[in-house]
Structure formats: C-alpha cells, structure tokens
Design an enzyme around this catalytic site. Structure first.
Site, PDB file in Angstrom:
ATOM      1  N   ARG A   1     -24.320 -40.114 -27.708  1.00 29.96           N
ATOM      2  CA  ARG A   1     -24.538 -38.789 -27.123  1.00 29.96           C
ATOM      3  C   ARG A   1     -24.524 -37.727 -28.235  1.00 29.96           C
ATOM      4  NH1 ARG A   1     -19.863 -38.842 -22.718  1.00 29.96           N
ATOM      5  NH2 ARG A   1     -18.910 -40.068 -24.385  1.00 29.96           N
TER       6      ARG A   1
ATOM      7  N   LYS B   1     -17.329 -36.419 -28.859  1.00 26.09           N
ATOM      8  CA  LYS B   1     -16.060 -37.156 -28.994  1.00 26.09           C
ATOM      9  C   LYS B   1     -15.118 -36.435 -29.946  1.00 26.09           C
ATOM     10  CE  LYS B   1     -15.415 -40.629 -27.192  1.00 26.09           C
ATOM     11  NZ  LYS B   1     -14.971 -40.887 -25.797  1.00 26.09           N
TER      12      LYS B   1
ATOM     13  N   TYR C   1     -14.517 -33.210 -26.408  1.00 24.99           N
ATOM     14  CA  TYR C   1     -13.435 -33.995 -25.804  1.00 24.99           C
ATOM     15  C   TYR C   1     -12.443 -34.312 -26.918  1.00 24.99           C
ATOM     16  CZ  TYR C   1     -16.331 -35.101 -21.666  1.00 24.99           C
ATOM     17  OH  TYR C   1     -17.090 -35.035 -20.521  1.00 24.99           O
TER      18      TYR C   1
ATOM     19  N   HIS D   1      -8.677 -35.451 -26.037  1.00 29.76           N
ATOM     20  CA  HIS D   1      -7.637 -36.386 -25.549  1.00 29.76           C
ATOM     21  C   HIS D   1      -6.496 -36.472 -26.559  1.00 29.76           C
ATOM     22  CE1 HIS D   1     -10.121 -37.563 -22.161  1.00 29.76           C
ATOM     23  NE2 HIS D   1     -11.131 -37.683 -22.994  1.00 29.76           N
TER      24      HIS D   1
ATOM     25  N   GLU E   1     -11.770 -31.837 -21.698  1.00 30.55           N
ATOM     26  CA  GLU E   1     -11.089 -32.517 -20.583  1.00 30.55           C
ATOM     27  C   GLU E   1     -10.002 -31.680 -19.934  1.00 30.55           C
ATOM     28  OE1 GLU E   1     -10.902 -33.457 -23.739  1.00 30.55           O
ATOM     29  OE2 GLU E   1      -8.809 -33.775 -24.306  1.00 30.55           O
TER      30      GLU E   1
ATOM     31  N   ASP F   1     -10.177 -46.802 -17.549  1.00 33.54           N
ATOM     32  CA  ASP F   1      -9.683 -45.886 -18.597  1.00 33.54           C
ATOM     33  C   ASP F   1      -8.310 -45.310 -18.257  1.00 33.54           C
ATOM     34  OD1 ASP F   1     -10.726 -44.363 -16.533  1.00 33.54           O
ATOM     35  OD2 ASP F   1     -11.467 -42.788 -17.838  1.00 33.54           O
TER      36      ASP F   1
HETATM   37  N1  LIG Z   1     -15.056 -46.266 -17.107  1.00 37.16           N
HETATM   38  C1  LIG Z   1     -15.682 -45.130 -17.321  1.00 37.16           C
HETATM   39  O1  LIG Z   1     -16.599 -45.051 -18.135  1.00 37.16           O
HETATM   40  C2  LIG Z   1     -15.295 -43.900 -16.549  1.00 37.16           C
HETATM   41  C3  LIG Z   1     -16.148 -42.789 -16.533  1.00 37.16           C
HETATM   42  C4  LIG Z   1     -15.781 -41.689 -15.755  1.00 37.16           C
HETATM   43  C5  LIG Z   1     -14.579 -41.717 -15.026  1.00 37.16           C
HETATM   44  N2  LIG Z   1     -13.777 -42.815 -15.083  1.00 37.16           N
HETATM   45  C6  LIG Z   1     -12.519 -42.928 -14.323  1.00 37.16           C
HETATM   46  O2  LIG Z   1     -12.765 -43.178 -12.957  1.00 37.16           O
HETATM   47  C7  LIG Z   1     -11.596 -42.832 -12.208  1.00 37.16           C
HETATM   48  C8  LIG Z   1     -11.972 -42.009 -10.986  1.00 37.16           C
HETATM   49  O3  LIG Z   1     -12.446 -40.741 -11.422  1.00 37.16           O
HETATM   50  P1  LIG Z   1     -12.909 -39.619 -10.365  1.00 37.16           P
HETATM   51  O4  LIG Z   1     -13.507 -38.520 -11.175  1.00 37.16           O
HETATM   52  O5  LIG Z   1     -13.688 -40.213  -9.252  1.00 37.16           O
HETATM   53  O6  LIG Z   1     -11.499 -39.129  -9.789  1.00 37.16           O
HETATM   54  P2  LIG Z   1     -11.273 -38.258  -8.479  1.00 37.16           P
HETATM   55  O7  LIG Z   1      -9.982 -37.555  -8.664  1.00 37.16           O
HETATM   56  O8  LIG Z   1     -12.485 -37.461  -8.145  1.00 37.16           O
HETATM   57  O9  LIG Z   1     -11.117 -39.361  -7.320  1.00 37.16           O
HETATM   58  C9  LIG Z   1     -10.058 -40.251  -7.251  1.00 37.16           C
HETATM   59  C10 LIG Z   1      -9.815 -40.585  -5.793  1.00 37.16           C
HETATM   60  O10 LIG Z   1      -8.847 -41.641  -5.733  1.00 37.16           O
HETATM   61  C11 LIG Z   1      -8.130 -41.445  -4.537  1.00 37.16           C
HETATM   62  N3  LIG Z   1      -6.944 -42.273  -4.479  1.00 37.16           N
HETATM   63  C12 LIG Z   1      -5.727 -42.076  -5.056  1.00 37.16           C
HETATM   64  N4  LIG Z   1      -4.895 -43.081  -4.727  1.00 37.16           N
HETATM   65  C13 LIG Z   1      -5.603 -43.940  -3.929  1.00 37.16           C
HETATM   66  C14 LIG Z   1      -5.294 -45.153  -3.268  1.00 37.16           C
HETATM   67  N5  LIG Z   1      -4.090 -45.700  -3.318  1.00 37.16           N
HETATM   68  N6  LIG Z   1      -6.284 -45.742  -2.554  1.00 37.16           N
HETATM   69  C15 LIG Z   1      -7.516 -45.209  -2.481  1.00 37.16           C
HETATM   70  N7  LIG Z   1      -7.850 -44.054  -3.063  1.00 37.16           N
HETATM   71  C16 LIG Z   1      -6.904 -43.420  -3.784  1.00 37.16           C
HETATM   72  C17 LIG Z   1      -7.873 -39.937  -4.553  1.00 37.16           C
HETATM   73  O11 LIG Z   1      -7.458 -39.456  -3.277  1.00 37.16           O
HETATM   74  C18 LIG Z   1      -9.237 -39.413  -4.991  1.00 37.16           C
HETATM   75  O12 LIG Z   1     -10.067 -39.113  -3.887  1.00 37.16           O
HETATM   76  C19 LIG Z   1     -10.702 -42.091 -13.208  1.00 37.16           C
HETATM   77  O13 LIG Z   1      -9.722 -42.973 -13.699  1.00 37.16           O
HETATM   78  C20 LIG Z   1     -11.652 -41.702 -14.302  1.00 37.16           C
HETATM   79  O14 LIG Z   1     -10.988 -41.500 -15.546  1.00 37.16           O
HETATM   80  C21 LIG Z   1     -14.121 -43.892 -15.840  1.00 37.16           C
END
Ligand SMILES: NC(=O)c1ccc[n+]([C@@H]2O[C@H](COP(=O)([O-])OP(=O)(O)OC[C@H]3O[C@@H](n4cnc5c(N)ncnc54)[C@H](O)[C@@H]3O)[C@@H](O)[C@H]2O)c1
Length: 366
Positions: free
Chosen positions: A15, A75, A94, A96, A118, A270
């Site tokens: 990126r 980054k 970002y 962190h 972030e 993550d």
């Molecule tokens: N792997 C990657 O490349 C990547 C990229 C972007 C985001 N992420 C990760 O994805 C995850 C989700 O991000 P997001 O932006 O959707 O977060 P978000 O806060 O928008 O959504 C998270 C949801 O999880 C729900 N939740 C909490 N506990 C729960 C449970 N026990 N059962 C069911 N649902 C529950 C919350 O109520 C919320 O609606 C984060 O950890 C984020 O860091 C990873």
C-alpha cells in the site's frame, strides 16, 4: 506545507500513504508534495501519475524524509526508518505503539509529532481510519472462504451459491460488526444461506432490518454456536471486544463436531483470534488444517488487495491530511476532536495514556 510520501519498506507491504487523487487535493491547496520513486507501484499508481497532478518525485527515502514537514504513510516506521524521522516533523500513519517499545522510544527520541491512524476516534467511539480495513477484510473473508471450500484446497467441495436443484452452502458469521456485516453481505450476494451471531441486540436488529431474508440473526452463545458449527460449511470470525483479546468462541474440542473440509476464516486473528486453534498465517502460506478443518488466519488480509485497500484508506485519511497541512497539527487538533485523539507523541513526548501505561513512562501535560 511540504508533504512527503515515502515508499513502504515493511515486508510485503504494497500500500502507499496517498493516491494521486490525494496529491491533487494537496497541490490544489498550495502544498508541495514529494513522492518517493516507485512508492505507489504496488498499488497500481506510477511516478507519472503523481507527476501529472503536481508531485515531485525523489529517488530515495532519505531525501523524502529530509525535505518533508509532514510524512504520510501506511505502516509504522521500521528500524531502518527510525533515524530518518526528524525533530518537529509530523508523521501520520498506523503506529500501534503499545506493541513496540523500540518504536515508541525511537519516535520519542526523534522529537517528531506522531499521529496514529488507529486512535483517531469519532464521538460515538468508532475508529474511522480502521473501519475501511475491516470492510476490506470482511468482504475478502468470503472470497477466500469460497476458494478454500474447493476440494483441491482441502475444503468440503461446496459451491457457496449452490445450483438449481442443489442447496446453497451455509456461512456462519461470528460478530455483526464491520467485518461481520460485510462478510454476511458478500455471502448473501453469492446466494449462500447466512447465520450471523452477536451479543449486541442493536447490531442484530440492524442486520435483520437491512439484510435479505436468507441472512438469519441469532444471539451469540455457546449453545447456538455448538448447534451451528455442525451444519455450516464456512465460519467467519469477526468478533471484537475493544482493547481486549478476542473471546474464544470455538474450542479445539468443538472442531470434532464440524464436518471434514469445513473452512474457518478467523479475521479476528490480529486480536488473538476467536477460535482456540487460530494462529497467525501469511499470504504466502495462508492456511493449515487441524482435525480436517481448514483454518485461514492471515493477520493482514487487506495487504493482498493493495489497490482497493490504498484507495479505501486514503479516502478516509485525506480530510485529516488536508486539515493538518492547512492549519498545522496544533490548530487542526484543537478544532477536530477526532483527530486530536490520534495524537500519540507530541514533539517527542508521549501524550497517549495507554502507551504511558504500557511502558511505565512519566505522564506529560500538553
Ligand atoms: N485479519 C485482518 O486482516 C483484519 C483486518 C481488519 C480487521 N480485523 C479484525 O477483525 C475483528 C473485527 O473487527 P470489526 O471492525 O468488525 O469490529 P467491530 O467492533 O465493528 O465488530 C465486532 C463485533 O463483535 C461483537 N462481539 C463481541 N463479543 C461477541 C461474542 N461473544 N459473540 C459474537 N459477537 C461478539 C461485537 O458486539 C461487535 O458487533 C477485529 O479483531 C479487527 O482487528 C482483522
């Protein structure tokens, strides 16, 4: 202001901090923009594209850092970049910080002002500069999941949309946040049957209102999860508890209840992942198999689609970049409370509570 866009040198990062569209806006506002040669190539933007909108191309990263009053990137700086960051410079990216004391100390020593994407936070607590990456990862989760459901990829051999006379595949989405809703939308678009679980009834009501009837909402609890993992082909992990490790919603023992070839895409990797058997993987080697269940746990999913990710990221960073360039960081942060939450280090002093706590540093008043 003189704004610099260096090439990202972190491993596998394609990126870039600004698109030609962003440079166009800065130049229109009478700012000077220097772009390192080749900085945008990984995302499909070439030196000529930047030159056409008024940027000057510099050959080396050293030149870009040396001349710029503000650096805009993606980054956190890696160790080779630490000595390039200079006193009085603004670095907008970002960071962190809490996960690296070395980076924190280096940026303090530099005397720069570090504004972290972030931690920019809207009044309702949402993180506008993280949202687009969750949107990318949520949508991509279904694309990847569909691929790994294919037999040659060790999946169940199920086509998510089915065909006339054959039922569609079933997708279980854990979490109805940004990742979960985007994943559910893509899966529904392919014709799959979708079950989406959350503990937040507001989110479930919203999903129920906006999604088609083959997207079914249920409350997230162990009983429901145990029931659904037996029949669903693809499971998406998208839960988040802000500032905490993801809760483990599926234990290792529960994999025994899944059919061979079931695919898990744990986007929450993550934050430690919401499946007990999750461990981070890379785009080079994205999956592994435990108990015949395919696990896809890539920690930087948006990195695989740098064009989309760059444009999505810079769409949301540009208004802040313009404010910083037009007013300087002090006035911009005074006027914009969301942006002021992004201030992590001010002229070498840490001003963000969580980082001070993480490394037992002396609090500073700004
Ligand atoms: N792997 C990657 O490349 C990547 C990229 C972007 C985001 N992420 C990760 O994805 C995850 C989700 O991000 P997001 O932006 O959707 O977060 P978000 O806060 O928008 O959504 C998270 C949801 O999880 C729900 N939740 C909490 N506990 C729960 C449970 N026990 N059962 C069911 N649902 C529950 C919350 O109520 C919320 O609606 C984060 O950890 C984020 O860091 C990873």
């Amino acid at each position: 202001m003189i704004v610099g866009i260096p090439k990202e040198i972190k491993n596998n990062e394609s990126r870039v901090g600004m698109t030609p569209a962003g440079v166009f806006e800065l130049v229109k506002n009478n700012h000077t923009v220097y772009v390192q040669s080749g900085a945008g190539e990984g995302s499909g933007f070439f030196d000529e594209d930047y030159q056409q909108v008024g940027a000057t191309i510099l050959e080396t990263i050293q030149e870009v850092y040396a001349i710029s009053e503000m650096i805009v990137k993606v980054k956190e700086p890696i160790s080779a970049e630490y000595p390039l960051v200079k006193k009085g410079q603004i670095v907008f990216t970002y960071f962190h910080f809490a996960s690296s004391e070395a980076l924190t100390r280096a940026m303090m020593d530099s005397g720069a002002t570090c504004i972290a994407y972030e931690t920019v936070e809207d009044e309702d607590g949402t993180l506008p500069l993280l949202t687009p990456m969750s949107e990318v990862a949520g949508r991509m989760a279904i694309q990847q999941g569909a691929k790994y459901l294919e037999k040659p990829k060790k999946g169940r051999g199920v086509l998510l949309g089915g065909v006339p006379g054959v039922a569609p595949g079933k997708v279980l989405v854990l979490g109805a946040g940004t990742v979960g809703i985007q994943a559910a939308k893509m899966a529904a678009g392919l014709g799959a049957h979708v079950t989406i679980l959350d503990v937040n009834m507001k989110r479930l009501r919203y999903v129920n209102d906006v999604m088609p009837s083959h997207v079914v909402t249920e409350f997230s609890n162990e009983f429901n999860i145990r029931k659904h993992i037996k029949t669903h082909d693809l499971i998406i992990g998208g839960v988040l508890i802000k500032g905490a490790k993801a809760p483990k919603l599926i234990s290792k023992e529960m994999l025994d209840d899944m059919r061979p070839g079931t695919v898990i895409v744990d986007v929450a990797v993550d934050q430690g992942g919401c499946i007990e058997t999750t461990k981070p993987t890379t785009h080079e080697d994205p999956t592994y198999i435990i108990n015949d269940v395919v696990h896809y746990c890539v920690a930087n999913m948006p990195g695989a689609v740098p064009y989309t990710s760059t444009v999505a990221l810079t769409n949301v960073t540009l208004p802040y970049v313009l404010k910083l360039a037009n007013m300087g960081w002090r006035s911009a942060c005074n006027l914009d409370k969301s942006l002021s939450k992004g201030l992590n280090i001010v002229e070498g002093e840490i001003v963000y509570k969580e980082i001070i706590e993480a490394f037992n540093l002396e609090p500073v008043l700004v």
